[in-house]
Design a protein around this motif. Structure first.
Motif, PDB file in Angstrom:
ATOM      1  N   THR A  80       0.849  -1.183   0.000  1.00  0.00           N
ATOM      2  CA  THR A  80       0.000   0.000   0.000  1.00  0.00           C
ATOM      3  C   THR A  80       0.892   1.243   0.000  1.00  0.00           C
ATOM      4  O   THR A  80       1.849   1.329   0.762  1.00  0.00           O
ATOM      5  N   VAL A  81       0.577   2.185  -0.884  1.00  0.00           N
ATOM      6  CA  VAL A  81       1.378   3.396  -1.057  1.00  0.00           C
ATOM      7  C   VAL A  81       0.553   4.592  -0.592  1.00  0.00           C
ATOM      8  O   VAL A  81      -0.668   4.614  -0.762  1.00  0.00           O
ATOM      9  N   LEU A  82       1.206   5.581  -0.019  1.00  0.00           N
ATOM     10  CA  LEU A  82       0.519   6.819   0.346  1.00  0.00           C
ATOM     11  C   LEU A  82       0.529   7.739  -0.871  1.00  0.00           C
ATOM     12  O   LEU A  82       1.580   8.217  -1.298  1.00  0.00           O
ATOM     13  N   PHE A  83      -0.647   7.955  -1.439  1.00  0.00           N
ATOM     14  CA  PHE A  83      -0.766   8.700  -2.689  1.00  0.00           C
ATOM     15  C   PHE A  83      -0.359  10.155  -2.529  1.00  0.00           C
ATOM     16  O   PHE A  83       0.148  10.767  -3.464  1.00  0.00           O
ATOM     17  N   ASP A  84      -0.545  10.707  -1.345  1.00  0.00           N
ATOM     18  CA  ASP A  84      -0.197  12.114  -1.152  1.00  0.00           C
ATOM     19  C   ASP A  84       1.292  12.320  -0.875  1.00  0.00           C
ATOM     20  O   ASP A  84       1.746  13.442  -0.721  1.00  0.00           O
ATOM     21  N   GLU A  85       2.090  11.249  -0.847  1.00  0.00           N
ATOM     22  CA  GLU A  85       3.528  11.367  -0.636  1.00  0.00           C
ATOM     23  C   GLU A  85       4.342  11.038  -1.883  1.00  0.00           C
ATOM     24  O   GLU A  85       5.535  10.773  -1.794  1.00  0.00           O
ATOM     25  N   LEU A  86       3.707  11.051  -3.032  1.00  0.00           N
ATOM     26  CA  LEU A  86       4.423  10.815  -4.290  1.00  0.00           C
ATOM     27  C   LEU A  86       5.153  12.086  -4.710  1.00  0.00           C
ATOM     28  O   LEU A  86       4.736  13.199  -4.364  1.00  0.00           O
ATOM     29  N   ASN A  87       6.218  11.922  -5.461  1.00  0.00           N
ATOM     30  CA  ASN A  87       6.904  13.047  -6.081  1.00  0.00           C
ATOM     31  C   ASN A  87       6.705  12.939  -7.583  1.00  0.00           C
ATOM     32  O   ASN A  87       6.845  11.856  -8.155  1.00  0.00           O
ATOM     33  N   VAL A  88       6.380  14.050  -8.218  1.00  0.00           N
ATOM     34  CA  VAL A  88       6.159  14.081  -9.658  1.00  0.00           C
ATOM     35  C   VAL A  88       7.186  15.027 -10.276  1.00  0.00           C
ATOM     36  O   VAL A  88       7.295  16.180  -9.872  1.00  0.00           O
ATOM     37  N   LEU A  89       7.909  14.510 -11.254  1.00  0.00           N
ATOM     38  CA  LEU A  89       8.885  15.315 -11.972  1.00  0.00           C
ATOM     39  C   LEU A  89       8.481  15.372 -13.439  1.00  0.00           C
ATOM     40  O   LEU A  89       8.192  14.345 -14.043  1.00  0.00           O
ATOM     41  N   VAL A  90       8.418  16.572 -13.976  1.00  0.00           N
ATOM     42  CA  VAL A  90       8.148  16.765 -15.401  1.00  0.00           C
ATOM     43  C   VAL A  90       9.395  17.390 -15.998  1.00  0.00           C
ATOM     44  O   VAL A  90       9.805  18.475 -15.574  1.00  0.00           O
ATOM     45  N   ASP A  91      10.005  16.686 -16.919  1.00  0.00           N
ATOM     46  CA  ASP A  91      11.264  17.108 -17.536  1.00  0.00           C
ATOM     47  C   ASP A  91      12.325  17.417 -16.471  1.00  0.00           C
ATOM     48  O   ASP A  91      13.102  18.357 -16.599  1.00  0.00           O
ATOM     49  N   GLY A  92      12.334  16.639 -15.395  1.00  0.00           N
ATOM     50  CA  GLY A  92      13.335  16.790 -14.345  1.00  0.00           C
ATOM     51  C   GLY A  92      13.023  17.824 -13.297  1.00  0.00           C
ATOM     52  O   GLY A  92      13.787  17.987 -12.348  1.00  0.00           O
ATOM     53  N   ASN A  93      11.900  18.536 -13.428  1.00  0.00           N
ATOM     54  CA  ASN A  93      11.522  19.556 -12.442  1.00  0.00           C
ATOM     55  C   ASN A  93      10.436  19.010 -11.529  1.00  0.00           C
ATOM     56  O   ASN A  93       9.425  18.488 -11.997  1.00  0.00           O
ATOM     57  N   LEU A  94      10.634  19.166 -10.216  1.00  0.00           N
ATOM     58  CA  LEU A  94       9.652  18.714  -9.240  1.00  0.00           C
ATOM     59  C   LEU A  94       8.410  19.591  -9.342  1.00  0.00           C
ATOM     60  O   LEU A  94       8.498  20.816  -9.280  1.00  0.00           O
ATOM     61  N   GLU A  95       7.264  18.948  -9.507  1.00  0.00           N
ATOM     62  CA  GLU A  95       5.995  19.674  -9.674  1.00  0.00           C
ATOM     63  C   GLU A  95       5.006  19.237  -8.598  1.00  0.00           C
ATOM     64  O   GLU A  95       5.037  18.104  -8.131  1.00  0.00           O
ATOM     65  N   SER A  96       4.111  20.138  -8.236  1.00  0.00           N
ATOM     66  CA  SER A  96       3.037  19.791  -7.302  1.00  0.00           C
ATOM     67  C   SER A  96       1.881  19.207  -8.101  1.00  0.00           C
ATOM     68  O   SER A  96       1.763  19.421  -9.310  1.00  0.00           O
ATOM     69  N   TYR A  97       1.038  18.457  -7.418  1.00  0.00           N
ATOM     70  CA  TYR A  97      -0.085  17.807  -8.088  1.00  0.00           C
ATOM     71  C   TYR A  97      -1.290  17.799  -7.163  1.00  0.00           C
ATOM     72  O   TYR A  97      -1.160  17.998  -5.953  1.00  0.00           O
ATOM     73  N   VAL A  98      -2.434  17.573  -7.769  1.00  0.00           N
ATOM     74  CA  VAL A  98      -3.678  17.417  -7.020  1.00  0.00           C
ATOM     75  C   VAL A  98      -4.309  16.095  -7.439  1.00  0.00           C
ATOM     76  O   VAL A  98      -4.077  15.597  -8.532  1.00  0.00           O
ATOM     77  N   TYR A  99      -5.106  15.547  -6.547  1.00  0.00           N
ATOM     78  CA  TYR A  99      -5.839  14.327  -6.866  1.00  0.00           C
ATOM     79  C   TYR A  99      -7.219  14.443  -6.262  1.00  0.00           C
ATOM     80  O   TYR A  99      -7.428  15.120  -5.263  1.00  0.00           O
ATOM     81  N   SER A 100      -8.165  13.781  -6.892  1.00  0.00           N
ATOM     82  CA  SER A 100      -9.561  13.953  -6.493  1.00  0.00           C
ATOM     83  C   SER A 100     -10.038  12.882  -5.519  1.00  0.00           C
ATOM     84  O   SER A 100     -11.126  12.998  -4.978  1.00  0.00           O
ATOM     85  N   ASP A 101      -9.261  11.847  -5.292  1.00  0.00           N
ATOM     86  CA  ASP A 101      -9.693  10.781  -4.396  1.00  0.00           C
ATOM     87  C   ASP A 101      -9.671  11.254  -2.947  1.00  0.00           C
ATOM     88  O   ASP A 101      -8.833  12.059  -2.560  1.00  0.00           O
ATOM     89  N   VAL A 102     -10.587  10.728  -2.162  1.00  0.00           N
ATOM     90  CA  VAL A 102     -10.705  11.134  -0.769  1.00  0.00           C
ATOM     91  C   VAL A 102      -9.582  10.520   0.071  1.00  0.00           C
ATOM     92  O   VAL A 102      -8.944  11.194   0.852  1.00  0.00           O
ATOM     93  N   ALA A 103      -9.340   9.220  -0.108  1.00  0.00           N
ATOM     94  CA  ALA A 103      -8.349   8.523   0.710  1.00  0.00           C
ATOM     95  C   ALA A 103      -6.947   8.718   0.156  1.00  0.00           C
ATOM     96  O   ALA A 103      -6.734   8.667  -1.051  1.00  0.00           O
ATOM     97  N   ALA A 104      -6.005   8.916   1.045  1.00  0.00           N
ATOM     98  CA  ALA A 104      -4.610   9.079   0.626  1.00  0.00           C
ATOM     99  C   ALA A 104      -3.920   7.729   0.467  1.00  0.00           C
ATOM    100  O   ALA A 104      -2.869   7.659  -0.139  1.00  0.00           O
ATOM    101  N   THR A 105      -4.504   6.661   1.011  1.00  0.00           N
ATOM    102  CA  THR A 105      -3.887   5.346   0.859  1.00  0.00           C
ATOM    103  C   THR A 105      -4.261   4.762  -0.497  1.00  0.00           C
ATOM    104  O   THR A 105      -5.412   4.824  -0.930  1.00  0.00           O
ATOM    105  N   TRP A 106      -3.271   4.197  -1.149  1.00  0.00           N
ATOM    106  CA  TRP A 106      -3.408   3.674  -2.505  1.00  0.00           C
ATOM    107  C   TRP A 106      -3.100   2.189  -2.445  1.00  0.00           C
ATOM    108  O   TRP A 106      -1.951   1.785  -2.371  1.00  0.00           O
ATOM    109  N   THR A 107      -4.127   1.387  -2.458  1.00  0.00           N
ATOM    110  CA  THR A 107      -3.982  -0.046  -2.270  1.00  0.00           C
ATOM    111  C   THR A 107      -3.557  -0.744  -3.555  1.00  0.00           C
ATOM    112  O   THR A 107      -3.729  -0.200  -4.650  1.00  0.00           O
ATOM    113  N   PRO A 108      -2.993  -1.952  -3.445  1.00  0.00           N
ATOM    114  CA  PRO A 108      -2.595  -2.695  -4.639  1.00  0.00           C
ATOM    115  C   PRO A 108      -3.774  -2.941  -5.579  1.00  0.00           C
ATOM    116  O   PRO A 108      -4.918  -3.085  -5.146  1.00  0.00           O
TER     117      PRO A 108
END
Length: 143
Positions: A80-108
């Motif tokens: 299980t991964v914590l969805f709100d603790e992911l890092n997103v890089l676009v072309d090597g630059n760290l970017e912030s993101y939003v997600y619409s799901d209520v739960a931060a836990t991301w199950t298999p």
């Protein structure tokens, strides 16, 4: 003179006992710290082995100077991964993101969407998503 030698010998003996007890307690404490660190390292390696994600798609929105990128991800591992603790890089630059799901836990076996906003630039781009324990997935897209 014999009494003085006896006193000196007793003092050396007492000093050796005190130094020995301090040394034992310090060695015991450092051994506990090493054992705890080894256990934590094992848990981190085990978690990393069980984690796997895939980028199913990376779809840019309409370009008008800036655009939003919608990334669809699948948790293909058994951790299980914590969805709100992911890092997103676009072309090597760290970017912030939003997600619409209520739960931060991301199950298999679960698929989630995230949106990276206010990106700029046309042409070919690369997006990289990295989990907390260092497992990553890549995808390319064209604006």
């Amino acid at each position: 003179m014999g009494f003085e030698i006896s006193v000196v010998a007793v003092m050396f003996f007492i000093t050796a006992l005190v130094v020995g007890s301090f040394s034992y307690s310090m060695l015991n404490t450092s051994n506990d710290i090493v054992n705890d660190a080894s256990e934590e390292q094992y848990q981190m390696q085990n978690s990393k082995l069980k984690t796997n994600i895939e980028v199913e798609s990376a779809v840019p929105g309409n370009y008008s100077g800036t655009y939003n990128l919608t990334v669809t991800l699948s948790n293909t591992g058994s951790e299980t991964v914590l969805f709100d603790e992911l890092n997103v890089l676009v072309d090597g630059n760290l970017e912030s993101y939003v997600y619409s799901d209520v739960a931060a836990t991301w199950t298999p076996a679960e698929t989630r969407n995230m949106t990276v906003t206010d990106l700029s630039g046309t042409g070919s781009h690369r997006v990289k998503v990295v989990t907390r324990n260092g497992v990553s997935a890549y995808s390319s897209y064209v604006v």
